[in-house]
Design a protein around this motif. Structure first.
Motif, PDB file in Angstrom:
ATOM      1  N   ASN A 109      28.546  30.415  53.472  1.00 10.32           N
ATOM      2  CA  ASN A 109      27.689  31.835  53.168  1.00 10.32           C
ATOM      3  C   ASN A 109      28.057  32.028  52.023  1.00 10.32           C
ATOM      4  N   LEU A 110      27.112  31.887  51.029  1.00  9.77           N
ATOM      5  CA  LEU A 110      27.442  32.103  49.550  1.00  9.77           C
ATOM      6  C   LEU A 110      26.566  33.283  48.914  1.00  9.77           C
ATOM      7  N   THR A 111      26.298  34.019  49.782  1.00  8.70           N
ATOM      8  CA  THR A 111      25.395  35.161  49.349  1.00  8.70           C
ATOM      9  C   THR A 111      26.176  36.364  48.633  1.00  8.70           C
ATOM     10  N   LYS A 112      27.653  36.129  48.411  1.00 11.74           N
ATOM     11  CA  LYS A 112      28.165  36.993  47.814  1.00 11.74           C
ATOM     12  C   LYS A 112      29.176  36.273  46.932  1.00 11.74           C
ATOM     13  N   THR A 113      29.036  34.912  46.709  1.00 15.31           N
ATOM     14  CA  THR A 113      29.945  34.365  45.939  1.00 15.31           C
ATOM     15  C   THR A 113      29.555  34.277  44.497  1.00 15.31           C
ATOM     16  N   TYR A 114      30.615  34.255  43.767  1.00 16.02           N
ATOM     17  CA  TYR A 114      30.526  34.213  42.324  1.00 16.02           C
ATOM     18  C   TYR A 114      30.869  32.831  41.966  1.00 16.02           C
ATOM     19  N   PHE A 115      29.861  32.101  41.144  1.00 16.55           N
ATOM     20  CA  PHE A 115      29.999  30.893  40.612  1.00 16.55           C
ATOM     21  C   PHE A 115      30.389  30.771  39.201  1.00 16.55           C
ATOM     22  N   LEU A 116      31.364  29.955  39.097  1.00 16.21           N
ATOM     23  CA  LEU A 116      31.969  29.809  37.704  1.00 16.21           C
ATOM     24  C   LEU A 116      31.584  28.325  37.329  1.00 16.21           C
ATOM     25  N   ILE A 117      30.555  28.095  36.692  1.00 14.75           N
ATOM     26  CA  ILE A 117      30.269  26.829  36.057  1.00 14.75           C
ATOM     27  C   ILE A 117      31.537  26.362  35.056  1.00 14.75           C
ATOM     28  N   ALA A 118      32.170  25.319  35.196  1.00 17.04           N
ATOM     29  CA  ALA A 118      33.534  25.347  34.390  1.00 17.04           C
ATOM     30  C   ALA A 118      33.688  23.846  33.916  1.00 17.04           C
ATOM     31  N   GLY A 119      33.171  23.654  32.756  1.00 14.79           N
ATOM     32  CA  GLY A 119      33.218  22.293  32.132  1.00 14.79           C
ATOM     33  C   GLY A 119      33.527  22.059  30.725  1.00 14.79           C
ATOM     34  N   ILE A 120      33.808  20.739  30.331  1.00 17.47           N
ATOM     35  CA  ILE A 120      33.989  20.695  28.944  1.00 17.47           C
ATOM     36  C   ILE A 120      32.954  20.464  28.033  1.00 17.47           C
ATOM     37  N   LEU A 341      39.130  38.280  42.147  1.00 16.75           N
ATOM     38  CA  LEU A 341      39.799  38.596  43.254  1.00 16.75           C
ATOM     39  C   LEU A 341      40.627  39.927  43.191  1.00 16.75           C
ATOM     40  N   LYS A 342      41.274  40.157  42.195  1.00 12.99           N
ATOM     41  CA  LYS A 342      42.163  41.513  41.904  1.00 12.99           C
ATOM     42  C   LYS A 342      41.112  42.726  41.869  1.00 12.99           C
ATOM     43  N   GLU A 343      39.999  42.636  41.448  1.00 10.30           N
ATOM     44  CA  GLU A 343      38.856  43.943  41.535  1.00 10.30           C
ATOM     45  C   GLU A 343      38.051  43.950  42.597  1.00 10.30           C
ATOM     46  N   TRP A 344      38.101  42.925  43.545  1.00 10.67           N
ATOM     47  CA  TRP A 344      37.030  42.625  44.427  1.00 10.67           C
ATOM     48  C   TRP A 344      36.630  43.753  45.176  1.00 10.67           C
ATOM     49  N   GLU A 345      37.316  44.615  45.679  1.00  6.87           N
ATOM     50  CA  GLU A 345      36.959  45.733  46.439  1.00  6.87           C
ATOM     51  C   GLU A 345      36.325  46.887  45.505  1.00  6.87           C
ATOM     52  N   THR A 346      36.836  46.917  44.309  1.00  5.18           N
ATOM     53  CA  THR A 346      36.504  47.863  43.349  1.00  5.18           C
ATOM     54  C   THR A 346      35.186  47.634  42.717  1.00  5.18           C
ATOM     55  N   THR A 347      35.050  46.491  42.113  1.00 11.49           N
ATOM     56  CA  THR A 347      33.761  46.034  41.540  1.00 11.49           C
ATOM     57  C   THR A 347      32.944  44.905  41.907  1.00 11.49           C
ATOM     58  N   PHE A 348      33.680  43.954  42.270  1.00 11.96           N
ATOM     59  CA  PHE A 348      32.866  42.459  42.588  1.00 11.96           C
ATOM     60  C   PHE A 348      32.226  42.364  43.868  1.00 11.96           C
ATOM     61  N   TYR A 349      32.601  43.051  45.010  1.00 12.23           N
ATOM     62  CA  TYR A 349      32.015  42.839  46.162  1.00 12.23           C
ATOM     63  C   TYR A 349      30.496  43.322  46.117  1.00 12.23           C
TER      64      TYR A 349
END
Length: 368
Positions: A109-120, A341-349
């Motif tokens: 379930n990716l509805t609240k997932t943050y995606f970090l495209i991380a490449g060179i 992750l640190k600010e999940w409850e306050t900001t990112f959720y």
């Protein structure tokens, strides 16, 4: 693990009452995994940069997802399921196919997932240097054009690339496919840059020596400077190019396709394919397009320094950027993951509200 109420109810009571730590529960369609961050890498070197680090273990869970690349068939996750990684395979077709398979997998379930495209990526020396960490607002599909051999172009053409449906290089494309430009959440981009800026980026002797060659050209001052974290945009093409003329052509494409607001900076093969798949998934309530970050670290220059051959720059030069781009990918990326992750409850959720248009050139998300 971030489980639904139904999933929690299925955990055996004896396990809950015991002091023994259980192995992670395999996700199912009834109990899908809900990662807070999904790292998107493209090939093995980017994948491996995240392994064996002290901050988290992505190999605690290995979940096979039908439809992923046959080379990279598993999604890797921490024991809690908060952080996961998918590897798409290189180039746009692989990226779009893999991300589509992931987005529609019943195991997630990716509805609240943050995606970090991380490449060179390659890097424009007018903007930054080897080892730099760039977060994009725009991804521009610069290959989506007509092409003439540069030896056969009219005298009044600056390049052999002409936007589709147009008749000159500086005319806005008249035939639109929809994947020419994607724009991601600028407010989230700024937060990611803030987190990544806390990383102590690495450098090496080979990179310092090679980039010093760019100092003789005033326009390449940034290329001769140390690595940094910055905001600038990514050009997508399955064609791997090198040279001043092509670099300048795609600078112009970036400017043209973004109405002057984009900055041609990094060069990559996958991002527009990844973003199209995530956009379509958002339209089907599988993902949230406002939760995407595009991070590229610079492994090589997109053009030679003055007096160097294009072929030398692409094929033979020891630029020194490859190892530090991989290390800085992880160093900066970990800071972004930890910040979320640190600010999940306050900001990112609840999500980071965009203050700009996000989506594709069609306005598919209705934010025109």
């Amino acid at each position: 693990m971030y489980l639904s109420a139904l999933c929690r109810s299925l955990v055996p009571i004896a396990l809950i009452l015991s002091n023994v730590h259980a192995s992670p529960t395999e996700p199912t369609a009834d109990c899908p995994l809900k990662p807070k961050v999904m790292i998107i890498d493209m090939f093995s070197y980017e994948q491996d940069a995240w392994y064996g680090i002290p901050e988290f273990d992505l190999l605690a869970q290995n979940i096979t997802v039908p439809g992923l690349s046959p080379i990279y068939p598993d999604v890797h996750c921490t024991a809690s399921g908060d952080i996961c990684q998918v590897v798409t395979g290189e180039a746009e077709i692989n990226a779009a196919s893999s991300i589509t398979a992931l987005a529609y997998s019943p195991l997630f379930n990716l509805t609240k997932t943050y995606f970090l495209i991380a490449g060179i990526a390659g890097i424009n020396p007018k903007v930054a240097t080897l080892g730099s960490v760039a977060f994009a607002r725009y991804a521009i599909e610069v290959e989506l054009q007509y092409e003439f051999d540069a030896r056969e172009i009219p005298d009044n053409f600056t390049t052999g690339y002409v936007p589709l449906g147009s008749t000159s290089p500086d005319e806005y494309p008249q035939s639109i496919y929809g994947t020419e430009v994607f724009e991601v959440n600028q407010a989230l981009q700024k937060l990611a840059i803030g987190f990544a800026s806390a990383a102590k980026l690495v450098d090496n002797a080979a990179s310092k020596s090679y980039r010093a060659n760019y100092a003789s050209t005033p326009a390449y001052k940034a290329g001769a400077s140390p690595p940094s974290v910055l905001a600038c945009d990514v050009a997508t093409s399955d064609v791997y190019w090198s040279g001043k003329l092509l670099g300048e052509a795609f600078e112009n494409t970036t400017t043209l396709f973004t109405n002057g607001s984009g900055v041609y900076c990094t060069t990559a093969q996958e991002d527009n394919g990844t973003l199209e798949a995530l956009l379509r998934a958002t339209l089907n309530n599988k993902t949230d397009f406002s939760r995407i970050m595009v991070m590229r670290t610079a492994s090589d220059f997109d053009r030679p320094f003055a007096g160097e051959a294009d072929t030398e720059n692409l094929f033979y030069a020891n630029q020194g950027g490859f190892p530090i781009s991989l290390t800085n990918l992880e160093l900066a990326g970990v800071k972004v993951v930890e910040g979320i992750l640190k600010e999940w409850e306050t900001t990112f959720y609840k999500g980071v509200k965009p203050n700009n248009y996000i989506g594709d050139i069609f306005g598919s998300l209705g934010m025109v």
